[in-house]
Design a protein around this motif. Structure first.
Motif, PDB file in Angstrom:
ATOM      1  N   GLU A  69       0.797  -1.014  -0.221  1.00 13.38           N
ATOM      2  CA  GLU A  69      -0.674  -0.039   0.076  1.00 13.38           C
ATOM      3  C   GLU A  69       1.041   1.212   0.063  1.00 13.38           C
ATOM      4  OE1 GLU A  69      -2.620  -0.226   2.459  1.00 13.38           O
ATOM      5  OE2 GLU A  69      -3.749  -2.208   2.563  1.00 13.38           O
ATOM      6  N   LEU A  70       1.989   1.106   0.336  1.00 10.77           N
ATOM      7  CA  LEU A  70       2.666   2.595   1.082  1.00 10.77           C
ATOM      8  C   LEU A  70       3.855   2.794  -0.429  1.00 10.77           C
ATOM      9  CD1 LEU A  70       4.485   1.845   4.209  1.00 10.77           C
ATOM     10  CD2 LEU A  70       2.002   3.338   3.824  1.00 10.77           C
ATOM     11  N   ALA A  71       3.617   1.691  -1.158  1.00 11.80           N
ATOM     12  CA  ALA A  71       4.885   1.634  -2.043  1.00 11.80           C
ATOM     13  C   ALA A  71       3.776   2.297  -3.827  1.00 11.80           C
ATOM     14  CB  ALA A  71       4.718   0.446  -2.713  1.00 11.80           C
ATOM     15  N   GLY A  72       2.814   2.543  -3.748  1.00  8.39           N
ATOM     16  CA  GLY A  72       1.711   3.152  -3.925  1.00  8.39           C
ATOM     17  C   GLY A  72       1.589   4.441  -3.697  1.00  8.39           C
ATOM     18  N   GLU A  73       1.975   4.811  -2.731  1.00  9.02           N
ATOM     19  CA  GLU A  73       2.071   6.486  -2.341  1.00  9.02           C
ATOM     20  C   GLU A  73       3.394   7.293  -3.135  1.00  9.02           C
ATOM     21  OE1 GLU A  73       0.002   8.605  -1.057  1.00  9.02           O
ATOM     22  OE2 GLU A  73      -1.593   6.763  -0.454  1.00  9.02           O
ATOM     23  N   PRO A  74       3.030   8.290  -4.134  1.00  8.42           N
ATOM     24  CA  PRO A  74       3.411   9.414  -4.850  1.00  8.42           C
ATOM     25  C   PRO A  74       4.568  10.288  -3.683  1.00  8.42           C
ATOM     26  CG  PRO A  74       1.410  10.434  -5.378  1.00  8.42           C
ATOM     27  CD  PRO A  74       1.472   8.485  -4.407  1.00  8.42           C
ATOM     28  N   VAL A  75       5.816   9.755  -3.421  1.00  9.43           N
ATOM     29  CA  VAL A  75       6.794  11.020  -2.633  1.00  9.43           C
ATOM     30  C   VAL A  75       7.648  11.363  -3.700  1.00  9.43           C
ATOM     31  CG1 VAL A  75       5.839   8.942  -0.555  1.00  9.43           C
ATOM     32  CG2 VAL A  75       7.941   8.621  -2.083  1.00  9.43           C
ATOM     33  N   PRO A  76       8.126  12.577  -2.525  1.00 10.27           N
ATOM     34  CA  PRO A  76       9.207  13.639  -3.694  1.00 10.27           C
ATOM     35  C   PRO A  76      10.565  13.138  -3.168  1.00 10.27           C
ATOM     36  CG  PRO A  76       8.502  14.569  -1.090  1.00 10.27           C
ATOM     37  CD  PRO A  76       7.735  13.431  -1.203  1.00 10.27           C
ATOM     38  N   HIS A  77      10.717  12.144  -2.240  1.00  8.97           N
ATOM     39  CA  HIS A  77      12.388  11.616  -2.066  1.00  8.97           C
ATOM     40  C   HIS A  77      12.074   9.652  -2.250  1.00  8.97           C
ATOM     41  CE1 HIS A  77      12.053  15.327  -0.314  1.00  8.97           C
ATOM     42  NE2 HIS A  77      12.593  15.731  -0.930  1.00  8.97           N
ATOM     43  N   PRO A  78      12.026   8.864  -3.032  1.00 10.32           N
ATOM     44  CA  PRO A  78      11.978   7.721  -2.661  1.00 10.32           C
ATOM     45  C   PRO A  78      13.790   7.102  -3.258  1.00 10.32           C
ATOM     46  CG  PRO A  78      11.924   8.482  -4.854  1.00 10.32           C
ATOM     47  CD  PRO A  78      11.482   9.717  -4.495  1.00 10.32           C
ATOM     48  N   SER A  79      13.544   6.141  -2.099  1.00 10.03           N
ATOM     49  CA  SER A  79      14.668   5.738  -1.588  1.00 10.03           C
ATOM     50  C   SER A  79      14.573   3.898  -2.759  1.00 10.03           C
ATOM     51  CB  SER A  79      14.962   5.273  -0.320  1.00 10.03           C
ATOM     52  OG  SER A  79      16.398   4.849  -0.303  1.00 10.03           O
ATOM     53  N   PRO A  80      15.531   3.757  -3.510  1.00 10.75           N
ATOM     54  CA  PRO A  80      16.334   2.901  -4.332  1.00 10.75           C
ATOM     55  C   PRO A  80      16.626   1.166  -2.866  1.00 10.75           C
ATOM     56  CG  PRO A  80      17.132   4.227  -5.408  1.00 10.75           C
ATOM     57  CD  PRO A  80      16.649   5.088  -4.220  1.00 10.75           C
ATOM     58  N   LEU A  81      17.374   1.699  -1.913  1.00 11.72           N
ATOM     59  CA  LEU A  81      17.539   0.687  -0.802  1.00 11.72           C
ATOM     60  C   LEU A  81      16.227   0.538  -0.227  1.00 11.72           C
ATOM     61  CD1 LEU A  81      19.659  -0.088   1.061  1.00 11.72           C
ATOM     62  CD2 LEU A  81      19.605   1.742   2.318  1.00 11.72           C
ATOM     63  N   VAL A  82      15.574   1.344  -0.326  1.00  3.27           N
ATOM     64  CA  VAL A  82      14.428   1.075   1.375  1.00  3.27           C
ATOM     65  C   VAL A  82      13.762   0.041   0.551  1.00  3.27           C
ATOM     66  CG1 VAL A  82      12.310   2.475   2.146  1.00  3.27           C
ATOM     67  CG2 VAL A  82      14.334   2.808   2.381  1.00  3.27           C
ATOM     68  N   ARG A  83      13.557   0.807  -0.485  1.00  5.02           N
ATOM     69  CA  ARG A  83      12.314  -0.718  -2.072  1.00  5.02           C
ATOM     70  C   ARG A  83      12.973  -1.467  -1.844  1.00  5.02           C
ATOM     71  NH1 ARG A  83       9.375   0.255  -6.265  1.00  5.02           N
ATOM     72  NH2 ARG A  83      10.098   2.863  -6.320  1.00  5.02           N
ATOM     73  N   SER A  84      14.250  -1.668  -2.345  1.00  4.32           N
ATOM     74  CA  SER A  84      15.097  -3.460  -2.385  1.00  4.32           C
ATOM     75  C   SER A  84      14.797  -3.974  -1.016  1.00  4.32           C
ATOM     76  CB  SER A  84      16.490  -3.486  -2.384  1.00  4.32           C
ATOM     77  OG  SER A  84      17.020  -2.740  -1.237  1.00  4.32           O
ATOM     78  N   VAL A  85      14.892  -2.919   0.523  1.00  7.46           N
ATOM     79  CA  VAL A  85      14.584  -4.093   2.002  1.00  7.46           C
ATOM     80  C   VAL A  85      13.293  -4.471   2.544  1.00  7.46           C
ATOM     81  CG1 VAL A  85      15.511  -3.545   4.140  1.00  7.46           C
ATOM     82  CG2 VAL A  85      17.361  -3.261   2.424  1.00  7.46           C
ATOM     83  N   VAL A  86      12.608  -3.239   2.229  1.00  5.44           N
ATOM     84  CA  VAL A  86      11.242  -3.453   2.445  1.00  5.44           C
ATOM     85  C   VAL A  86      10.361  -3.491   1.435  1.00  5.44           C
ATOM     86  CG1 VAL A  86       9.371  -1.746   3.863  1.00  5.44           C
ATOM     87  CG2 VAL A  86      11.709  -1.273   4.119  1.00  5.44           C
ATOM     88  N   GLY A  87      10.429  -3.092   0.098  1.00  2.00           N
ATOM     89  CA  GLY A  87       9.141  -3.654  -0.559  1.00  2.00           C
ATOM     90  C   GLY A  87       8.331  -2.067  -0.821  1.00  2.00           C
ATOM     91  N   THR A  88       8.830  -0.996  -0.800  1.00  4.78           N
ATOM     92  CA  THR A  88       8.633   0.535  -1.025  1.00  4.78           C
ATOM     93  C   THR A  88       9.499   0.929  -0.628  1.00  4.78           C
ATOM     94  OG1 THR A  88       6.685   1.956  -0.656  1.00  4.78           O
ATOM     95  CG2 THR A  88       7.816   0.680   1.485  1.00  4.78           C
ATOM     96  N   PRO A  89       9.146   2.284  -1.891  1.00  2.00           N
ATOM     97  CA  PRO A  89      10.246   3.210  -1.875  1.00  2.00           C
ATOM     98  C   PRO A  89      10.582   4.296  -1.033  1.00  2.00           C
ATOM     99  CG  PRO A  89       8.587   3.945  -3.913  1.00  2.00           C
ATOM    100  CD  PRO A  89       8.527   2.678  -2.954  1.00  2.00           C
ATOM    101  N   SER A  90       9.635   4.318  -0.006  1.00  2.00           N
ATOM    102  CA  SER A  90       9.562   5.318   0.874  1.00  2.00           C
ATOM    103  C   SER A  90       8.647   4.289   2.069  1.00  2.00           C
ATOM    104  CB  SER A  90       8.916   6.357   0.582  1.00  2.00           C
ATOM    105  OG  SER A  90       8.603   7.171   1.760  1.00  2.00           O
ATOM    106  N   VAL A  91       8.882   4.980   4.129  1.00  2.00           N
ATOM    107  CA  VAL A  91       8.136   5.018   4.641  1.00  2.00           C
ATOM    108  C   VAL A  91       7.628   4.769   5.704  1.00  2.00           C
ATOM    109  CG1 VAL A  91       8.205   3.579   6.652  1.00  2.00           C
ATOM    110  CG2 VAL A  91       9.477   2.614   4.464  1.00  2.00           C
ATOM    111  N   ALA A  92       8.295   6.099   6.200  1.00  2.00           N
ATOM    112  CA  ALA A  92       7.908   7.768   6.790  1.00  2.00           C
ATOM    113  C   ALA A  92       7.116   8.521   5.897  1.00  2.00           C
ATOM    114  CB  ALA A  92       9.383   8.581   7.000  1.00  2.00           C
ATOM    115  N   GLU A  93       7.781   9.046   4.824  1.00  2.00           N
ATOM    116  CA  GLU A  93       7.177  10.226   3.322  1.00  2.00           C
ATOM    117  C   GLU A  93       4.959   9.199   3.239  1.00  2.00           C
ATOM    118  OE1 GLU A  93       9.974  12.612   2.297  1.00  2.00           O
ATOM    119  OE2 GLU A  93       9.873  10.915   0.882  1.00  2.00           O
ATOM    120  N   ALA A  94       5.748   8.279   2.715  1.00  2.00           N
ATOM    121  CA  ALA A  94       4.476   7.163   2.300  1.00  2.00           C
ATOM    122  C   ALA A  94       3.377   7.101   3.636  1.00  2.00           C
ATOM    123  CB  ALA A  94       5.261   6.647   1.731  1.00  2.00           C
TER     124      ALA A  94
END
Length: 178
Positions: A69-94
């Protein structure tokens, strides 16, 4: 209408550090902690002792959302590292944006991700309600906008600042903690 603090955190984060980061971030942007209605994060961190303790200390519900669900939120500061570890490009912002959206409101990111190295926080609110959450004159310019590094650089996008201060006092862009 809610003011939501989104949190991404390492499993080793301590409640005191997280609470300090949240308090300092809110204060730096002139946001009233009494207006915060929830702490939001990825579901796998929503049972973490530090997040549970901070939410209880502050009297805020703790909301956890699946990474998908968080992966579907458009965020200004996505992180490839967070995407690879958590499955979403953002946790806090998203998480902050998603929690506001869950209320039926269109969200606005007031504060982009800020980190201390063990946790990352971001703040969102419903669009059209943002000025009601600020302390009078606290960290605001004449228009009620928070002043921060992005403003001084001429970048006026909400949530554009993602700086953190490390133990060594250097200002640097950060990867969101996972």
């Amino acid at each position: 209408m809610p003011l939501i603090v989104g949190v991404g955190a390492r499993s080793t984060v301590h409640a005191d550090n997280l609470d300090t980061l949240i308090g300092a971030t809110l204060a730096a942007y002139g946001l009233d902690p009494a207006r915060v209605t929830a702490l939001a994060t990825v579901d796998r961190r929503a049972t973490g002792p530090a997040l549970v303790e901070v939410a209880a200390r502050r009297g805020w519900p703790l909301l956890g959302y699946p990474a998908e669900e968080l992966a579907g939120e458009p965020v200004p500061h996505p992180s490839p590292l967070v995407r690879s570890v958590v499955g979403t490009p953002s946790v806090a912002e998203a998480a902050a944006l998603h929690a506001v959206r869950d209320t039926g409101a269109e969200p606005v990111l007031l504060v982009g991700k800020h980190t201390d190295g063990t946790a990352t926080v971001a703040v969102a609110a419903p669009a059209g309600e943002t000025d009601t959450y600020r302390h009078q004159d606290a960290g605001a310019d004449r228009r009620g906008e928070p002043q921060h590094d992005a403003d001084r650089r001429g970048d006026r996008r909400r949530g554009a600042d993602q700086h953190s201060t490390t133990r060594h006092g250097t200002d640097q862009h950060s990867e969101e903690t996972v």
